[in-house]
Design a protein around this motif. Structure first.
Motif, short mmCIF file in Angstrom:
data_model
loop_
_atom_site.label_atom_id
_atom_site.label_comp_id
_atom_site.label_asym_id
_atom_site.label_seq_id
_atom_site.Cartn_x
_atom_site.Cartn_y
_atom_site.Cartn_z
N ASN A 140 2.44 -8.87 1.36
CA ASN A 140 1.79 -9.10 0.05
C ASN A 140 1.43 -10.57 -0.14
O ASN A 140 0.37 -10.89 -0.69
N ALA A 141 2.33 -11.46 0.30
CA ALA A 141 2.07 -12.90 0.16
C ALA A 141 0.86 -13.30 1.00
O ALA A 141 -0.03 -14.04 0.54
N ALA A 142 0.80 -12.82 2.24
CA ALA A 142 -0.33 -13.15 3.12
C ALA A 142 -1.62 -12.57 2.56
O ALA A 142 -2.67 -13.23 2.55
N LEU A 159 13.35 -11.33 0.27
CA LEU A 159 12.77 -12.06 1.39
C LEU A 159 12.94 -11.31 2.71
O LEU A 159 12.26 -11.61 3.70
N PHE A 160 13.85 -10.35 2.75
CA PHE A 160 14.09 -9.59 3.98
C PHE A 160 13.21 -8.33 4.05
O PHE A 160 13.33 -7.55 5.00
N GLU A 161 12.35 -8.14 3.04
CA GLU A 161 11.45 -6.99 3.05
C GLU A 161 10.09 -7.42 3.62
O GLU A 161 9.49 -8.38 3.16
N VAL A 162 9.64 -6.69 4.63
CA VAL A 162 8.37 -7.01 5.28
C VAL A 162 7.22 -6.95 4.29
O VAL A 162 6.29 -7.76 4.34
N LEU A 215 -2.92 -0.34 7.38
CA LEU A 215 -3.18 1.01 7.90
C LEU A 215 -1.95 1.90 7.78
O LEU A 215 -2.04 3.06 7.38
N VAL A 216 -0.79 1.33 8.11
CA VAL A 216 0.46 2.11 8.07
C VAL A 216 0.81 2.49 6.63
O VAL A 216 1.24 3.63 6.35
N GLN A 217 0.65 1.54 5.71
CA GLN A 217 1.05 1.76 4.32
C GLN A 217 -0.11 2.24 3.45
O GLN A 217 -0.01 2.22 2.22
N TYR A 218 -1.20 2.67 4.08
CA TYR A 218 -2.37 3.06 3.30
C TYR A 218 -2.06 4.23 2.36
O TYR A 218 -1.44 5.22 2.76
N ALA A 229 -12.04 -4.28 -1.44
CA ALA A 229 -11.13 -5.42 -1.43
C ALA A 229 -9.86 -5.14 -0.63
O ALA A 229 -9.20 -6.07 -0.20
N VAL A 230 -9.51 -3.88 -0.43
CA VAL A 230 -8.27 -3.56 0.27
C VAL A 230 -8.54 -3.15 1.71
O VAL A 230 -7.94 -3.67 2.65
N VAL A 231 -9.46 -2.22 1.93
CA VAL A 231 -9.65 -1.63 3.26
C VAL A 231 -10.58 -2.48 4.12
O VAL A 231 -10.21 -2.95 5.20
N SER A 232 -11.81 -2.70 3.65
CA SER A 232 -12.83 -3.35 4.48
C SER A 232 -12.49 -4.79 4.82
O SER A 232 -12.68 -5.24 5.95
#
Length: 596
Positions: free
Chosen positions: A279-281, A271-274, A510-513, A450-453
């Protein structure tokens, strides 16, 4: 259903089906084209549930649970449903129902500056539909292959097997072995080549199943909401009978308890991992289908005073319940599989299509009465996928009717032909996915669509509605339909929480792309460029629409921006109600010319 007052000459030709219109208090009606309405309230609810509950509930959610802290993942997931899922779904229902327009023309009225967002949602939905139906062709292939005396993915004695590295069970820790189920998927279904560089020719069996899947889609939607509203009574409800039947069967199998415990046991440290919260959102966002335009499009066929708050709650709760139910079904089966092969559960669970086309078929083959369970499972997947496909195709059809309705009908004569043309175009664009190298095209398209756009579109849609159009005006819109204004929970979510959450998802994406990949295969640079081209096909309409709208006005850049942000839905004046707009000049507002 009562017949409406006769429309002016030229407009009645475009009447799709009579709708109720007992007076102005009944609600806004599109004066250009009298829209059909759902035959009953349950039609809309089931269509929305069917769209939201898709294949992602069966494979994506269970995997995210197991990889993001087990039962602990459910906590951020449910929080995101409350803070993001329900409010944004309510928002899209309100936009569609009030304007009685598809996403393109609804957003033109709400925020002319960001009118490109509406067109972008249509493009992304149609692109999505071209490769999503490929999954239906895979499902049909498995469905028809599951009627034999033995299931073909259980043995290594087939012509497609590479005998030297084939294992009749799961390979466990043996890295050089593949399961018979994996080889059936790779060498029988896909006949996979070495990469996207090698197309390898068309897989004619899949080509035929792709035709069949589009024929099924056409037969279910060719009459619009009139036919779709009836089909969803089966396709939206039937999967629950199969899921419950599978769950009852699975929990009685040895080892099922271990799989379920692995699924639900919380790892609270996660739960402390961003990343877990992101992923949930993202799961809530993708599952409910925000920013695809489908919910706006389907709500536009509602009656004006339909209770959209109730519907939003039903769809959101049902979607979340289905995800959790599917998790129990999948992991009880995986626990059984781990017990049989004496392997840890984590060696069996996998993400994506592999979970339902590789792992679960292997599970089905070891179950008692597999001749019954295998066909039912793949028929369930077909129903889950078709519901989602109906809605994505309908978005593009709704846009064409709203924008070019009279001209199209003058040429094609019947609406059924428009639907047929859209299905044929979707089929043609799906052909690259049924080549022998099609899985690599599929993965590339899915990653960049589904991921980027989608995250870009979602952010600009929320900005257009919640910040530019404004929460007070959105609340007034809801009050006119429902008789009461949304409570403080929705107002706070719309004004602050939803935009910030979507912004966080966007920044995180974008950061984790990471570039698209399929297993250990990495795409060449030209393919990655092509993938970004697919992303831009939808995203580019946002700046193009803004530039076009700004260029239409006079004055300084700041004055033009202010003018372009003025909504054409004037909620403060009676003569601004949608049923009173555009009567003198029906063509006065479309994608390319907005009333200012």
């Amino acid at each position: 259903m009562e017949v409406e007052p006769k429309m002016p000459q030229g407009e009645s030709d475009y009447a799709l089906r009579p709708v109720d219109l007992k007076g102005a208090d009944e609600g806004p009606v599109d004066a250009v084209a009298q829209r059909p309405t759902w035959s009953g309230r349950l039609d809309f609810i089931l269509a929305s549930v069917g769209y939201a509950v898709g294949l992602g509930n069966v494979w994506r959610f269970p995997y995210l649970c197991y990889s993001s802290g087990g039962g602990a993942f459910v906590v951020p997931y449910l929080i995101m449903v409350l803070l993001c899922g329900i409010p944004l779904l309510f928002m899209e229902f309100a936009i569609g129902q009030y304007t009685r327009l598809g996403p393109v023309h609804a957003l033109i009225k709400i925020c002319p500056l960001l009118k490109g967002v509406g067109l972008a949602t249509v493009v992304i939905s149609f692109v999505f539909s071209t490769y999503y139906n490929v999954l239906m062709s895979w499902t049909l292939y498995y469905f028809f292959n599951s009627f034999g005396a033995t299931l073909p993915w259980t043995s290594c004695n087939n012509t497609w097997n590479a005998v030297g590295n084939c294992s009749s069970g799961l390979p466990g820790n043996s890295t050089h072995l593949q399961s018979a189920s994996q080889q059936f998927f790779d060498h029988s279904l896909l006949q996979k080549t070495s990469g996207i560089e090698e197309a390898g020719g068309i897989r004619w069996e899949l080509f035929g199943y792709l035709i069949l899947s589009w024929v099924i889609v056409y037969l279910c939607i060719f009459k619009g909401v009139k036919s779709t509203g009836k089909v969803v009574y089966f396709t939206a409800i039937f999967p629950y009978f199969i899921l419950f039947a599978l769950l009852i069967n699975n929990v009685q199998l040895p080892g099922a308890k271990n799989g379920i415990l692995y699924f639900v046991t919380p790892v609270w440290g996660k739960l402390f991992e961003v990343k877990v919260w992101v992923n949930a959102a993202a799961q809530v966002f993708n599952s409910i289908g925000i920013a695809f335009g489908s919910m706006i499009s389907m709500a536009s066929y509602n009656k004006f005073n339909n209770n959209i708050l109730r519907d939003a709650l039903i769809v959101s709760v049902t979607n979340s319940f289905t995800s959790i139910l599917a998790g129990f079904v999948i992991f009880s089966a995986i626990g059984y599989m781990a017990h049989i092969h004496n392997l840890p559960v984590e060696n069996i669970a996998t993400d994506g299509p592999g979970l339902v086309f590789v792992v679960y078929p292997e599970v089905l083959s070891t179950m008692p009465f597999y001749q019954l369970w295998a066909p039912l499972f793949f028929f369930m997947l077909l129903c889950l996928g078709l519901d989602s496909q109906f809605a994505t195709v309908e978005v593009a059809i709704t846009f064409i009717k709203d924008e070019f309705g009279p001209q199209i009908l003058r040429f094609l004569k019947r609406e059924e032909l428009l639907t047929l043309v859209m299905c044929i175009v979707g089929f043609i664009l799906g052909i690259p996915h049924v080549t022998k190298g099609g899985i690599f095209v599929f993965q590339l398209m899915d990653h960049h669509t589904a991921v980027v756009s989608l995250v870009f579109l979602a952010f600009f849609e929320v900005v257009a509605v919640c910040w530019v159009f404004g929460v007070p005006r959105l609340c007034l819109m809801v009050e006119r339909m429902q008789g009461k204004t949304p409570n403080i929970y929705f107002r706070v979510c719309w004004r602050l929480i939803c935009p910030l959450l979507v912004l966080c998802i966007l920044i995180s994406s974008l950061v984790q792309y990471t570039p698209a990949h399929y297993g250990k295969y990495t795409y060449p640079a030209w393919a990655e460029v092509m993938g970004w081209g697919v992303s831009l096909v939808s995203i580019v309409w946002i700046p193009l629409g803004a530039i076009h709208e700004i260029s239409r006005h006079k004055g300084s850049l700041l004055q033009r921006l202010k003018t372009a942000m003025i909504s054409t839905i004037d909620l403060d004046a009676d003569d601004s109600l949608p049923e009173k707009q555009n009567l003198e000049n029906p063509a006065s507002e479309n994608l390319f010319t907005s009333v200012t």
